[in-house]
Design a protein around this motif. Structure first.
Motif, PDB file in Angstrom:
ATOM      1  N   ARG A   1      -8.782 -47.938  15.076  1.00 45.03           N
ATOM      2  CA  ARG A   1      -7.898 -48.973  14.501  1.00 45.03           C
ATOM      3  C   ARG A   1      -8.084 -50.298  15.243  1.00 45.03           C
ATOM      4  O   ARG A   1      -8.158 -51.363  14.639  1.00 45.03           O
ATOM      5  CB  ARG A   1      -6.425 -48.537  14.590  1.00 45.03           C
ATOM      6  CG  ARG A   1      -6.022 -47.522  13.529  1.00 45.03           C
ATOM      7  CD  ARG A   1      -4.499 -47.397  13.426  1.00 45.03           C
ATOM      8  NE  ARG A   1      -3.861 -46.922  14.642  1.00 45.03           N
ATOM      9  CZ  ARG A   1      -3.772 -45.632  14.995  1.00 45.03           C
ATOM     10  NH1 ARG A   1      -4.299 -44.693  14.240  1.00 45.03           N
ATOM     11  NH2 ARG A   1      -3.171 -45.290  16.123  1.00 45.03           N
TER      12      ARG A   1
ATOM     13  N   GLN B   1       0.794 -48.072  22.158  1.00 39.51           N
ATOM     14  CA  GLN B   1      -0.060 -48.528  21.051  1.00 39.51           C
ATOM     15  C   GLN B   1       0.119 -50.025  20.806  1.00 39.51           C
ATOM     16  O   GLN B   1      -0.839 -50.756  20.566  1.00 39.51           O
ATOM     17  CB  GLN B   1       0.281 -47.754  19.775  1.00 39.51           C
ATOM     18  CG  GLN B   1      -0.072 -46.297  19.893  1.00 39.51           C
ATOM     19  CD  GLN B   1      -0.064 -45.601  18.531  1.00 39.51           C
ATOM     20  OE1 GLN B   1      -0.535 -46.150  17.546  1.00 39.51           O
ATOM     21  NE2 GLN B   1       0.468 -44.400  18.494  1.00 39.51           N
ATOM     22  N   GLU B   2       1.367 -50.470  20.902  1.00 39.37           N
ATOM     23  CA  GLU B   2       1.648 -51.888  20.644  1.00 39.37           C
ATOM     24  C   GLU B   2       1.051 -52.769  21.753  1.00 39.37           C
ATOM     25  O   GLU B   2       0.487 -53.830  21.490  1.00 39.37           O
ATOM     26  CB  GLU B   2       3.171 -52.083  20.561  1.00 39.37           C
ATOM     27  CG  GLU B   2       3.614 -53.431  20.052  1.00 39.37           C
ATOM     28  CD  GLU B   2       3.305 -53.651  18.568  1.00 39.37           C
ATOM     29  OE1 GLU B   2       3.048 -52.668  17.849  1.00 39.37           O
ATOM     30  OE2 GLU B   2       3.307 -54.825  18.148  1.00 39.37           O
TER      31      GLU B   2
ATOM     32  N   ASP C   1      -4.199 -41.225  27.609  1.00 32.37           N
ATOM     33  CA  ASP C   1      -2.991 -40.468  27.288  1.00 32.37           C
ATOM     34  C   ASP C   1      -3.379 -38.997  27.384  1.00 32.37           C
ATOM     35  O   ASP C   1      -4.567 -38.674  27.382  1.00 32.37           O
ATOM     36  CB  ASP C   1      -2.532 -40.810  25.851  1.00 32.37           C
ATOM     37  CG  ASP C   1      -1.051 -40.526  25.618  1.00 32.37           C
ATOM     38  OD1 ASP C   1      -0.280 -41.476  25.437  1.00 32.37           O
ATOM     39  OD2 ASP C   1      -0.670 -39.326  25.628  1.00 32.37           O
TER      40      ASP C   1
ATOM     41  N   CYS D   1      -1.490 -52.032  23.757  1.00 26.50           N
ATOM     42  CA  CYS D   1      -2.965 -52.045  23.649  1.00 26.50           C
ATOM     43  C   CYS D   1      -3.393 -53.059  22.590  1.00 26.50           C
ATOM     44  O   CYS D   1      -4.345 -53.826  22.779  1.00 26.50           O
ATOM     45  CB  CYS D   1      -3.503 -50.666  23.283  1.00 26.50           C
ATOM     46  SG  CYS D   1      -3.436 -49.482  24.623  1.00 26.50           S
ATOM     47  N   ASP D   2      -2.674 -53.077  21.465  1.00 26.02           N
ATOM     48  CA  ASP D   2      -3.008 -54.014  20.391  1.00 26.02           C
ATOM     49  C   ASP D   2      -2.823 -55.464  20.867  1.00 26.02           C
ATOM     50  O   ASP D   2      -3.661 -56.326  20.618  1.00 26.02           O
ATOM     51  CB  ASP D   2      -2.129 -53.731  19.163  1.00 26.02           C
ATOM     52  CG  ASP D   2      -2.587 -54.522  17.959  1.00 26.02           C
ATOM     53  OD1 ASP D   2      -3.308 -53.949  17.127  1.00 26.02           O
ATOM     54  OD2 ASP D   2      -2.248 -55.721  17.852  1.00 26.02           O
TER      55      ASP D   2
ATOM     56  N   LYS E   1      -6.697 -38.101  18.466  1.00 28.57           N
ATOM     57  CA  LYS E   1      -5.662 -39.129  18.274  1.00 28.57           C
ATOM     58  C   LYS E   1      -6.063 -40.433  18.964  1.00 28.57           C
ATOM     59  O   LYS E   1      -5.918 -41.517  18.413  1.00 28.57           O
ATOM     60  CB  LYS E   1      -4.331 -38.646  18.870  1.00 28.57           C
ATOM     61  CG  LYS E   1      -3.518 -37.811  17.920  1.00 28.57           C
ATOM     62  CD  LYS E   1      -2.101 -37.685  18.434  1.00 28.57           C
ATOM     63  CE  LYS E   1      -1.243 -36.910  17.451  1.00 28.57           C
ATOM     64  NZ  LYS E   1       0.056 -36.560  18.008  1.00 28.57           N
TER      65      LYS E   1
ATOM     66  N   GLN F   1      -6.932 -44.159  17.364  1.00 30.74           N
ATOM     67  CA  GLN F   1      -6.302 -45.407  17.836  1.00 30.74           C
ATOM     68  C   GLN F   1      -7.369 -46.466  18.173  1.00 30.74           C
ATOM     69  O   GLN F   1      -7.236 -47.634  17.818  1.00 30.74           O
ATOM     70  CB  GLN F   1      -5.456 -45.094  19.081  1.00 30.74           C
ATOM     71  CG  GLN F   1      -4.666 -46.288  19.596  1.00 30.74           C
ATOM     72  CD  GLN F   1      -3.836 -45.917  20.824  1.00 30.74           C
ATOM     73  OE1 GLN F   1      -3.651 -44.743  21.158  1.00 30.74           O
ATOM     74  NE2 GLN F   1      -3.334 -46.925  21.506  1.00 30.74           N
TER      75      GLN F   1
ATOM     76  N   ALA G   1      -7.684 -47.141  26.884  1.00 31.32           N
ATOM     77  CA  ALA G   1      -6.441 -46.453  26.524  1.00 31.32           C
ATOM     78  C   ALA G   1      -6.521 -45.017  27.000  1.00 31.32           C
ATOM     79  O   ALA G   1      -7.497 -44.320  26.706  1.00 31.32           O
ATOM     80  CB  ALA G   1      -6.261 -46.493  25.005  1.00 31.32           C
TER      81      ALA G   1
ATOM     82  N   ALA H   1      -0.963 -44.594  26.485  1.00 25.37           N
ATOM     83  CA  ALA H   1      -1.412 -45.562  25.472  1.00 25.37           C
ATOM     84  C   ALA H   1      -1.176 -45.093  24.045  1.00 25.37           C
ATOM     85  O   ALA H   1      -1.137 -45.906  23.127  1.00 25.37           O
ATOM     86  CB  ALA H   1      -2.898 -45.858  25.674  1.00 25.37           C
ATOM     87  N   GLY H   2      -1.019 -43.775  23.861  1.00 24.12           N
ATOM     88  CA  GLY H   2      -0.817 -43.260  22.514  1.00 24.12           C
ATOM     89  C   GLY H   2       0.635 -43.266  22.087  1.00 24.12           C
ATOM     90  O   GLY H   2       0.957 -42.904  20.952  1.00 24.12           O
TER      91      GLY H   2
END
Ligand SMILES: NC(=O)c1ccc[n+]([C@@H]2O[C@H](COP(=O)([O-])OP(=O)(O)OC[C@H]3O[C@@H](n4cnc5c(N)ncnc54)[C@H](O)[C@@H]3O)[C@@H](O)[C@H]2O)c1
Length: 275
Positions: free
Chosen positions: A54, A24-25, A41, A27-28, A47, A51, A39, A18-19
């Motif tokens: 955010r 990342q995209e 990783d 998950c968003d 880190k 995420q 998520a 997920a990182g």
């Protein structure tokens, strides 16, 4: 069919890797469509927490958690799933993104410079542990959680190199330096993914669990200009994939809109494998 077919409201989705760039995209995107996102990783907890912070800022109504886990460790993955069982009691979707992939992005040193005949087998074994055994391990745990509810969906992530060989000329970007090659560990381990998905899809089809594969290709990540130019010449669409263009296929597969799909391979490659 209406837009609610694509809603992920109420779905609990675990994303491995997920990182990473795609993780990342994705998950968003899942958060934007209303999912509860877990998520994971093997990056540091700091880190992952950054995420999650955010995601919380962008989607204040959402429910997100980040848990460090190493897919090569049975103990680590066991703890991750124990946490999911205790906290959420179910898992609707697993997205298997965690992988080792030799990168050619700007600022990243290609992992391997050697030709196939000299390729260090330790690197092959390291990738097998993550990309193949790790994939199977996480999927086993997920299926055990999904079976009692007779419901779940596993989304595996392959590569165009699961379907065709790398065109090594793509990586010829600087005549002054030693040539670099896309190595066999990635091609070999990714080649199993579409058929692994078919195996899981057919094994569990009558028990409510679906499994499909996404094949991304050439996601733009500040690659050197020479790489982008090579890519454009070889690609029917004539360009690399924008990161945001990967959102739709992942949301579609995780949603009810894909309910009749299992064992399939959704190719998102700008036509790379079409000629
Ligand atoms: N980026 C692309 O253009 C592209 C193209 C085709 C396929 N893919 C596939 O998509 C997936 C994600 O790619 P990406 O570009 O986001 O890669 P990435 O390297 O940015 O992300 C992969 C993530 O996996 C994690 N990881 C590695 N080993 C792990 C382990 N032992 N345990 C847990 N996590 C581990 C890494 O920390 C990293 O965050 C990969 O499976 C890759 O093969 C990517």
């Amino acid at each position: 069919m209406n837009e609610s077919e694509f809603s992920l409201d109420g779905k609990i989705i675990l994303v491995t890797g997920a990182g990473g760039l795609i993780g990342q995209e994705v998950c968003d995107a899942y958060a934007a469509y209303g999912a509860t996102v877990i998520a994971t990783d093997n990056q540091s907890s700091e880190k992952l927490h950054a995420q999650i912070a955010r995601l919380n800022r962008r989607y204040p109504e959402g429910n997100f958690s980040g848990i460090s886990a190493d897919v090569t460790s049975e103990e680590s993955v066991g703890k991750l799933f124990h946490h999911i069982q205790e906290t959420y009691h179910q898992l609707d979707v697993l997205v298997n993104l965690a992988a080792i992939d030799a990168k050619f992005d700007d600022g990243q040193k290609a992992i391997n410079l050697s030709r196939f005949e000299h390729y260090p087998l330790e690197l092959w074994e390291r990738s097998v542990a993550v990309n193949a055994t790790g994939l199977i391990r996480v999927t086993q745990h997920a299926v055990r959680l999904m079976l009692p509810r007779r419901s779940g969906h596993i989304i595996n992530v392959a590569s165009t190199y699961s379907l065709v060989a790398p065109n090594q000329s793509l990586y010829e970007t600087d005549p002054e330096t030693a040539p670099v090659f896309k190595p066999i560990d990635y091609v070999g381990t990714k080649s199993m993914v579409p058929n692994f998905s078919r195996y899981i899809a057919t094994f569990y089809a009558r028990e409510g669990i679906r499994c499909n594969t996404v094949v991304p290709h050439g996601i733009m990540n500040q690659h050197p200009k020479a790489f982008q130019d090579n890519f454009a010449k070889l690609s029917p669409l004539g360009r690399m994939c924008e990161l945001k263009e990967i959102r739709g296929p992942f949301v579609f597969l995780a949603s009810h809109a894909s309910s009749y799909m299992t064992g399939s391979t959704l190719v998102v490659d700008g036509g790379w494998t079409a000629w």
